[in-house]
Motif scaffolding. Structure first.
Motif, PDB file in Angstrom:
ATOM      1  N   MET A   1       0.831  -1.213   0.000  1.00 42.77           N
ATOM      2  CA  MET A   1       0.000   0.000   0.000  1.00 42.77           C
ATOM      3  C   MET A   1       0.864   1.261   0.000  1.00 42.77           C
ATOM      4  SD  MET A   1      -3.075  -0.425  -0.601  1.00 42.77           S
ATOM      5  CE  MET A   1      -3.639   1.286  -0.356  1.00 42.77           C
TER       6      MET A   1
ATOM      7  N   GLY B   1       0.570   3.900  -2.757  1.00 46.76           N
ATOM      8  CA  GLY B   1       0.294   5.271  -2.308  1.00 46.76           C
ATOM      9  C   GLY B   1       1.291   6.258  -2.908  1.00 46.76           C
TER      10      GLY B   1
ATOM     11  N   ALA C   1       0.213   6.766  -6.420  1.00 48.45           N
ATOM     12  CA  ALA C   1      -1.060   7.515  -6.438  1.00 48.45           C
ATOM     13  C   ALA C   1      -0.838   8.985  -6.058  1.00 48.45           C
ATOM     14  CB  ALA C   1      -2.073   6.865  -5.498  1.00 48.45           C
ATOM     15  N   ALA C   2       0.144   9.242  -5.173  1.00 45.80           N
ATOM     16  CA  ALA C   2       0.432  10.618  -4.762  1.00 45.80           C
ATOM     17  C   ALA C   2       1.011  11.427  -5.923  1.00 45.80           C
ATOM     18  CB  ALA C   2       1.395  10.633  -3.579  1.00 45.80           C
TER      19      ALA C   2
ATOM     20  N   PHE D   1      -1.569   6.593 -10.566  1.00 49.00           N
ATOM     21  CA  PHE D   1      -2.219   5.305 -10.323  1.00 49.00           C
ATOM     22  C   PHE D   1      -3.546   5.263 -11.072  1.00 49.00           C
ATOM     23  CE2 PHE D   1      -5.259   2.706  -7.953  1.00 49.00           C
ATOM     24  CZ  PHE D   1      -4.572   1.515  -7.813  1.00 49.00           C
TER      25      PHE D   1
ATOM     26  N   LEU E   1      -1.188   7.278   7.431  1.00 48.33           N
ATOM     27  CA  LEU E   1      -0.496   7.017   6.153  1.00 48.33           C
ATOM     28  C   LEU E   1      -1.281   6.021   5.302  1.00 48.33           C
ATOM     29  CD1 LEU E   1       1.918   7.209   4.212  1.00 48.33           C
ATOM     30  CD2 LEU E   1       3.072   5.460   5.590  1.00 48.33           C
ATOM     31  N   GLN E   2      -1.723   4.928   5.936  1.00 47.99           N
ATOM     32  CA  GLN E   2      -2.459   3.919   5.165  1.00 47.99           C
ATOM     33  C   GLN E   2      -3.786   4.482   4.641  1.00 47.99           C
ATOM     34  OE1 GLN E   2      -1.181   1.342   3.945  1.00 47.99           O
ATOM     35  NE2 GLN E   2       0.658   1.420   5.200  1.00 47.99           N
TER      36      GLN E   2
ATOM     37  N   ASN F   1      -2.932   6.561   1.687  1.00 44.45           N
ATOM     38  CA  ASN F   1      -2.610   5.679   0.547  1.00 44.45           C
ATOM     39  C   ASN F   1      -3.899   5.239  -0.145  1.00 44.45           C
ATOM     40  OD1 ASN F   1       0.162   5.693   0.904  1.00 44.45           O
ATOM     41  ND2 ASN F   1       0.191   3.863   2.190  1.00 44.45           N
ATOM     42  N   HIS F   2      -4.826   4.809   0.692  1.00 43.68           N
ATOM     43  CA  HIS F   2      -6.091   4.297   0.179  1.00 43.68           C
ATOM     44  C   HIS F   2      -6.895   5.413  -0.511  1.00 43.68           C
ATOM     45  CE1 HIS F   2      -8.891   0.753   1.043  1.00 43.68           C
ATOM     46  NE2 HIS F   2      -9.305   1.378  -0.025  1.00 43.68           N
TER      47      HIS F   2
ATOM     48  N   LEU G   1      -5.872   8.145  -1.870  1.00 45.82           N
ATOM     49  CA  LEU G   1      -5.278   8.598  -3.136  1.00 45.82           C
ATOM     50  C   LEU G   1      -5.580   7.644  -4.287  1.00 45.82           C
ATOM     51  CD1 LEU G   1      -1.956   9.967  -1.699  1.00 45.82           C
ATOM     52  CD2 LEU G   1      -3.472  11.255  -3.218  1.00 45.82           C
ATOM     53  N   THR G   2      -5.709   6.352  -3.979  1.00 44.88           N
ATOM     54  CA  THR G   2      -6.056   5.429  -5.069  1.00 44.88           C
ATOM     55  C   THR G   2      -7.511   5.640  -5.486  1.00 44.88           C
ATOM     56  OG1 THR G   2      -6.775   3.652  -3.608  1.00 44.88           O
ATOM     57  CG2 THR G   2      -4.456   3.651  -4.245  1.00 44.88           C
TER      58      THR G   2
ATOM     59  N   TYR H   1      -7.511  11.287  -6.368  1.00 49.09           N
ATOM     60  CA  TYR H   1      -6.300  12.069  -6.189  1.00 49.09           C
ATOM     61  C   TYR H   1      -6.636  13.529  -5.930  1.00 49.09           C
ATOM     62  CZ  TYR H   1      -2.213  14.826  -7.341  1.00 49.09           C
ATOM     63  OH  TYR H   1      -1.193  15.739  -7.291  1.00 49.09           O
TER      64      TYR H   1
ATOM     65  N   ALA I   1      -2.075  14.304  -1.507  1.00 52.85           N
ATOM     66  CA  ALA I   1      -0.718  13.851  -1.820  1.00 52.85           C
ATOM     67  C   ALA I   1       0.281  14.477  -0.844  1.00 52.85           C
ATOM     68  CB  ALA I   1      -0.365  14.212  -3.259  1.00 52.85           C
TER      69      ALA I   1
ATOM     70  N   ARG J   1      -0.231  13.013   2.677  1.00 52.30           N
ATOM     71  CA  ARG J   1       0.299  11.645   2.713  1.00 52.30           C
ATOM     72  C   ARG J   1       1.817  11.688   2.938  1.00 52.30           C
ATOM     73  NH1 ARG J   1       3.883   8.390  -0.491  1.00 52.30           N
ATOM     74  NH2 ARG J   1       3.448   6.264   0.186  1.00 52.30           N
TER      75      ARG J   1
END
Lengths: 117, 408
Positions: A30, A34, A37-38, A42, B318-319, B322-323, B325-326, B329, B334, B337
């Protein structure tokens, strides 16, 4: 901008990981996703769990698991946006799957559906 | 409540109810008429109450006047407007037949239906927010202009175009059926999220007004939550997110109305009751399989209600980013994160990741880089903050960056 599939190939799909290993691996995966994706690169992706996997052969016989004669199997893939195959390869290098010896990442351009590819 | 306080108070609570019911009764093409009738009703109260005294039941008085004005309006239209009133004629053959139902139930229903009508995808999001502020929340044009940092004219134009669009497209004021609801609810939630953010992040100096925008967004969310078919996990998640943010209202500004950053806030000023309410709705949001961006954002906001740093907190944040952003966005996600990453993996790793973000027209990008270098490389940090300052568009942001530079 092209789209590329980054395919995670495990050398030995039958190898069993402990729940702790699995959890650590999920977190790292992840973080890797991430990071992509940032950068707004992605597109999509999914893991492909090994349990319940089946293989259908040309004679329509069905076997359990993707691992018959060949042990190597696909653990999942993500699709990313990249301006070149080199950029896609750089993304692939960060995948935690590569920590496993013998595992590989396959980088493949997504067909555009324009009738040519 | 005495007279000078009573009318503004009633205006706040009753204008929007009348407006929703009147638009519902007159039709989507007659929003301006509905607004005018509601406004005239209050003007009449303003003129007559000081002489005749406050009526025994002020709300009933207002409703009766509004009803009569609406009936007169229809009567006039029927008599003189002929063809123009055709669409109304089909609904009401005489003004007497028309029932302007100002019961509690019809008010709630009308407001909910109007919410869906105004947040129709045919009109731009910005106009949806302005229209909602006007019709569903009863804010004045000046107040809306003040919050958007623009002029009356701009807001009037925006409202006019949006109303025209609703009229031309003959948008129905009805609660969408199950299939339609699935498609439309997201637009409503986006608009309410924008409405809340308009209050939360507005540059306007008017503190009270900003808070009221947020409270109104939350009130409209409560309408959705109280209705069984919109009481969905993502609705609860967005409401939870709003509760968590709103809990910091009192701690976010100092006496000079300057923004106080999270780390410097006095957490004893955080509103415990709102935090609990948020946690309750986040819990409700976790029923079922649905996972929306609001779930992730609310969970992040939940972690920020715990001020103490811990590994668990930052790893979770953080997780969640991450999630998120997928799923969708945004530059701010960003950047956040990357900040969370610095708390988990250290500043060096985070700087490496930050440099890949490709956000070099964004002031917050340079502010983050300045922050990540702070305490490690003051010269570099200062350079980044200078770049951030150069790009910062608002006074509040400039002030915040200057303070960071001073404390280097």
């Amino acid at each position: 901008m092209e789209e590329y599939a980054l395919i995670m190939r495990h050398e030995d799909g039958a190898a069993v990981a402990s729940p702790e290993q699995m959890q650590a691996w999920m977190k790292q995966t992840m973080d890797w996703i991430g990071s992509i994706a940032a950068q707004n690169k992605f597109v999509s992706g999914t893991g492909l769990p090994f349990d319940g996997a089946r293989v259908v052969k040309s004679d329509k016989t069905v076997t359990n698991g993707p691992f018959g004669e060949v042990k190597e199997t696909i653990g999942g893939f993500i699709v990313v946006k990249a301006s070149s195959v080199e950029e896609a390869v750089e993304f692939a290098k960060g995948c935690p799957v590569l920590q496993g010896e013998g595992n590989t990442m396959e980088v493949r351009k997504i067909a555009k559906g324009d009738g040519v590819h | 409540m005495n007279q000078p306080e009573l009318l503004p108070h009633l205006f706040r609570t009753e204008f929007r109810k009348m407006a929703a019911v009147l638009v519902k009764s007159l039709g989507i093409g007659h929003i301006t008429t509905a607004e005018d009738i509601a406004s005239e009703t209050f003007e009449l109260a303003l003129k007559s109450w000081p002489y005749k005294g406050i009526p025994e039941n002020p709300v009933a008085w207002l409703y009766t006047v509004a009803k009569n004005k609406a009936k007169n309006h229809i009567q006039r239209d029927l008599l003189f407007a002929g063809k123009i009133a055709n669409e109304m004629k089909s609904t009401f053959s005489s003004a007497e037949e028309m029932d302007i139902d100002l019961s509690e139930q019809n008010i709630t229903d009308s407001q909910l239906q109007m919410l869906f009508a105004l947040c129709h995808p045919v009109i731009p999001a910005e106009a949806q927010v302005a229209l909602s502020l006007r019709i569903l929340c009863g804010f004045g044009i000046d107040e809306i202009a003040n919050a958007f940092l623009t002029t009356r004219e701009v807001i009037n134009k925006r409202l006019f175009r949006a109303k025209e669009k609703l009229r031309q497209q003959k948008i129905a004021i009805v609660f969408p059926d199950q299939r339609e609801l699935a498609l439309r609810l997201d637009t409503v939630l986006t608009t309410l999220y924008l409405l809340f953010s308009e209050g939360y992040y507005s540059e306007s100096d008017d503190n009270v007004l900003r808070e009221e925008f947020c409270r109104e967004a939350m009130r409209l969310m409560e309408l959705l939550i109280r209705n069984p078919s919109t009481d969905q996990p993502k609705v609860n998640a967005l409401y939870a997110l709003m509760c968590f943010h709103a809990s910091r209202f009192a701690a976010r500004r100092n006496k000079n109305n300057e923004l106080i950053l999270y780390h410097h806030q006095d957490e004893t000023l955080w509103d415990e009751a709102l935090i609990r309410q948020g946690a309750y709705h986040l819990h409700l949001a976790s029923r079922g399989e649905q996972l929306s961006r609001y779930h992730l954002e609310a969970s992040i906001a939940y972690w920020h209600t715990i001020k103490a740093d811990s590994r668990e907190k930052w790893e979770s944040v953080l997780q969640l980013y991450n999630h998120l952003l997928t799923m969708s966005y945004s530059p701010i996600a960003a950047l956040n994160r990357t900040y969370a990453l610095s708390k988990v993996a250290g500043h060096a790793v985070a700087i490496g990741e930050a440099l890949k973000l490709n956000l070099d027209t964004n002031p917050f990008y340079f502010a983050l880089l300045g922050e990540l270098h702070t305490g490690h490389d003051p010269v570099q940090a200062k350079q980044y903050f200078q770049q951030a300052l150069h790009l910062a568009a608002t006074k509040a942001d400039q002030l915040t960056i200057k303070k960071k530079m001073e404390s280097l």
